[in-house]
Structures are given as C-alpha cells and as structure tokens.
Design an enzyme around this catalytic site. Structure first.
Site, mmCIF file in Angstrom:
data_model
loop_
_atom_site.group_PDB
_atom_site.id
_atom_site.type_symbol
_atom_site.label_atom_id
_atom_site.label_comp_id
_atom_site.label_asym_id
_atom_site.label_seq_id
_atom_site.Cartn_x
_atom_site.Cartn_y
_atom_site.Cartn_z
ATOM 1 N N HIS A 68 -15.304 -52.276 4.091
ATOM 2 C CA HIS A 68 -14.424 -51.283 4.711
ATOM 3 C C HIS A 68 -14.652 -51.190 6.207
ATOM 4 O O HIS A 68 -13.801 -50.730 6.948
ATOM 5 C CB HIS A 68 -14.642 -49.909 4.082
ATOM 6 C CG HIS A 68 -14.409 -49.893 2.603
ATOM 7 N ND1 HIS A 68 -13.185 -50.189 2.051
ATOM 8 C CD2 HIS A 68 -15.243 -49.657 1.565
ATOM 9 C CE1 HIS A 68 -13.277 -50.113 0.726
ATOM 10 N NE2 HIS A 68 -14.509 -49.806 0.409
ATOM 11 N N HIS A 103 -20.815 -46.977 13.169
ATOM 12 C CA HIS A 103 -19.789 -47.985 12.881
ATOM 13 C C HIS A 103 -18.583 -47.709 13.759
ATOM 14 O O HIS A 103 -18.497 -46.662 14.403
ATOM 15 C CB HIS A 103 -19.403 -47.939 11.394
ATOM 16 C CG HIS A 103 -18.930 -46.600 10.959
ATOM 17 N ND1 HIS A 103 -19.758 -45.644 10.438
ATOM 18 C CD2 HIS A 103 -17.702 -46.025 11.000
ATOM 19 C CE1 HIS A 103 -19.081 -44.556 10.159
ATOM 20 N NE2 HIS A 103 -17.806 -44.748 10.499
ATOM 21 N N HIS A 105 -14.234 -47.800 14.221
ATOM 22 C CA HIS A 105 -12.894 -47.849 13.631
ATOM 23 C C HIS A 105 -11.959 -48.469 14.651
ATOM 24 O O HIS A 105 -12.056 -48.168 15.845
ATOM 25 C CB HIS A 105 -12.404 -46.436 13.289
ATOM 26 C CG HIS A 105 -13.232 -45.759 12.235
ATOM 27 N ND1 HIS A 105 -12.951 -45.857 10.896
ATOM 28 C CD2 HIS A 105 -14.350 -45.001 12.330
ATOM 29 C CE1 HIS A 105 -13.845 -45.172 10.202
ATOM 30 N NE2 HIS A 105 -14.709 -44.648 11.047
ATOM 31 N N HIS A 128 -18.343 -43.838 15.173
ATOM 32 C CA HIS A 128 -18.969 -42.714 14.488
ATOM 33 C C HIS A 128 -20.463 -42.956 14.345
ATOM 34 O O HIS A 128 -20.870 -44.035 13.900
ATOM 35 C CB HIS A 128 -18.356 -42.531 13.099
ATOM 36 C CG HIS A 128 -16.943 -42.034 13.148
ATOM 37 N ND1 HIS A 128 -16.057 -42.195 12.122
ATOM 38 C CD2 HIS A 128 -16.285 -41.355 14.135
ATOM 39 C CE1 HIS A 128 -14.891 -41.633 12.471
ATOM 40 N NE2 HIS A 128 -15.010 -41.134 13.684
ATOM 41 N N THR A 201 -14.401 -39.415 6.608
ATOM 42 C CA THR A 201 -13.045 -39.982 6.721
ATOM 43 C C THR A 201 -12.855 -41.190 5.814
ATOM 44 O O THR A 201 -11.836 -41.868 5.873
ATOM 45 C CB THR A 201 -12.703 -40.379 8.171
ATOM 46 O OG1 THR A 201 -13.540 -41.460 8.568
ATOM 47 C CG2 THR A 201 -12.860 -39.196 9.115
HETATM 48 ZN ZN LIG Z 1 -16.217 -43.457 10.493
#
Ligand SMILES: [Zn+2]
Length: 254
Positions: A68, A103, A105, A128, A201
């Site tokens: 992910h 990580h 996004h 984040h 999230t």
């Molecule tokens: Zn995140």
C-alpha cells in the site's frame, strides 16, 4: 497513514469509498484526511515540540513495500537500542510518543497526492510520521505537505534518499535499509501547524488519532515522485472526509 501491519488486508486505493464495507470505522464521523479551512480554525497556545536527541543523528531504517505504501521503520536488530530514543513530545501531544514509522503519500501527477488539503489546495505529496504512546496505546501522526523542488539543490536530501531507496522496492515485501537524518527529514523548527482529532487514513481507519499538520512545505523533485509512481504505485492517498462538528486548532504564533 498506516501502522504497517495491515499489508495482508484486502483493500486498495482504487475504491476508498468501499472501505467501510469491510472496515466499519472507515464510515465513522471523525475520519481523516480532511480539508482544513484555515479561517475556521481556532487558535490555541501549544508548548514547543521537543524531539529526542537521536533525531539529530543518523538513524538506520528499513524501508518496506507493504503493498500500500513504502514504510520506514527502525531496523529490527537495532530496535532495542534506538526504539526508546526516538521520541517526541510537545505541541498537541500531551505525553511522550515514540516513533513507529514514516511513509509518503503521492498521486498520479503533481495535481494530486496529499491526503490533507488546506483551503481546498491539494499538494503533490504528504508524509506521515506515525507515533505511539506506549502507555496509553494512543496514536499520533505528524503530517508534512510537499511542493515540487524547481532544481535539484532545492530538494530535501533526506527525502531524496527515501524516494531513491523506496523506488527500488518493486515487489510487495521487498525491503532495503537506508540511513536517514530524522531531524533534517522533518525540519519542523518554528513551523506553524494545525491540530485535530481524526483517524488512520488506511484501513482499519481507527479513530482517536491526534493529527498535527505542518503548514510549511518540504520540497521534493518531480523526478523522484515519478520514480515512485512508476516503480511502486500510481497513487497512494485517501480523499478528504467530512469534518462534521470537529474543531480544528492552529498554533498561536506570537
Ligand atoms: Zn499515511
């Protein structure tokens, strides 16, 4: 954000609106991310953030493509020595929180990518830093928005190191070690921020997460985002969720 333990769950960024079918919390009323309307935020006095001294040195991290995103965690065999040293307190954090992972996004192009929006403005990426209070089990996330660097010397060198290493992790489960200066990665001295209570999230989208969103942006080269888009995933973000009756605070700067 993710706590990196959900890699075997079946969900994807192609259909976030279906997440509540399998993860009921994702349909809750205090979800993240949100669009922060700055004129509706409430000023509040916060103590300064305090980072443990280890943040200024080099930290050995393991980057993992978990299917992910690419999460950076403390390298396992050094965890016992360093885990307790990477902590943060202050700001909207009422206690000491320990580092879990960081990580990034991103979106399929520079017009998408951040999870949070500020006054409807979307940024090309959002980082984040996930933190946990080991006593209460509470989760906090520090969010950082990105702008595109217009030349290589303007790019944050630590995020270059992350994106270069992360973009080699083509297959799910691939890992690579990487040395990062956490202080330079976050570079948050004297920054303004928003603070609110939201959720993870990523599924299970558990609520009760203390969010801090820093306003000043970090810079990254478009080429580095392109590497991640090409080698890892085209897009890695959840769309904004309703604010409902939540209060969004901003730190009062004198
Ligand atoms: Zn995140």
């Amino acid at each position: 954000m993710s706590c990196a333990d959900e890699s075997d769950e079946h969900w994807s960024y192609n259909n976030p609106s279906t997440w509540p079918d399998h993860f009921p919390a994702a349909g809750g009323s205090c979800q993240s991310p949100i669009n922060v309307v700055s004129s509706e935020t409430v000023p509040q006095q916060y103590p300064p953030f305090i980072f443990s001294p280890s943040y200024t040195g080099l930290t050995l991290l393991t980057l993992t493509n978990n299917g992910h995103q690419v999460a950076a965690t403390l390298k396992k065999d050094t965890e016992s020595e360093t885990q307790s040293d990477l902590w943060i307190t202050g700001g909207g954090l009422t206690d000491t929180f320990h580092f879990v992972n960081f990580h990034l996004h991103w979106g399929r192009n520079d017009r998408h990518g951040s999870e949070h929006e500020i006054d409807g403005n979307i940024f090309p990426a959002e980082a984040h830093v996930v933190l946990k209070n080991n006593e209460t089990g509470k989760t906090a996330v520090l969010g950082f928005l990105f702008d595109i660097a217009n030349s290589p010397d303007k790019e944050n060198a630590q995020w270059k190191a992350y994106s270069t290493a992360a973009s080699t992790l083509i297959n799910i489960g691939d890992t690579v070690d990487c040395m990062i200066n956490m202080s330079q990665l976050l570079n948050i001295e004297d920054k303004q921020f928003f603070c609110y209570i939201g959720s993870l999230t990523t599924p299970p989208c558990t609520e009760g997460v203390i969010w801090t969103i820093f306003i000043d942006t970090i810079t990254i080269l478009e080429d580095d985002l392109n590497l991640l888009r090409k080698n890892i995933m085209r897009k890695v973000y959840r769309p904004v969720q309703p604010v409902n009756d939540r209060i969004i605070y901003r730190n009062q700067v004198d």
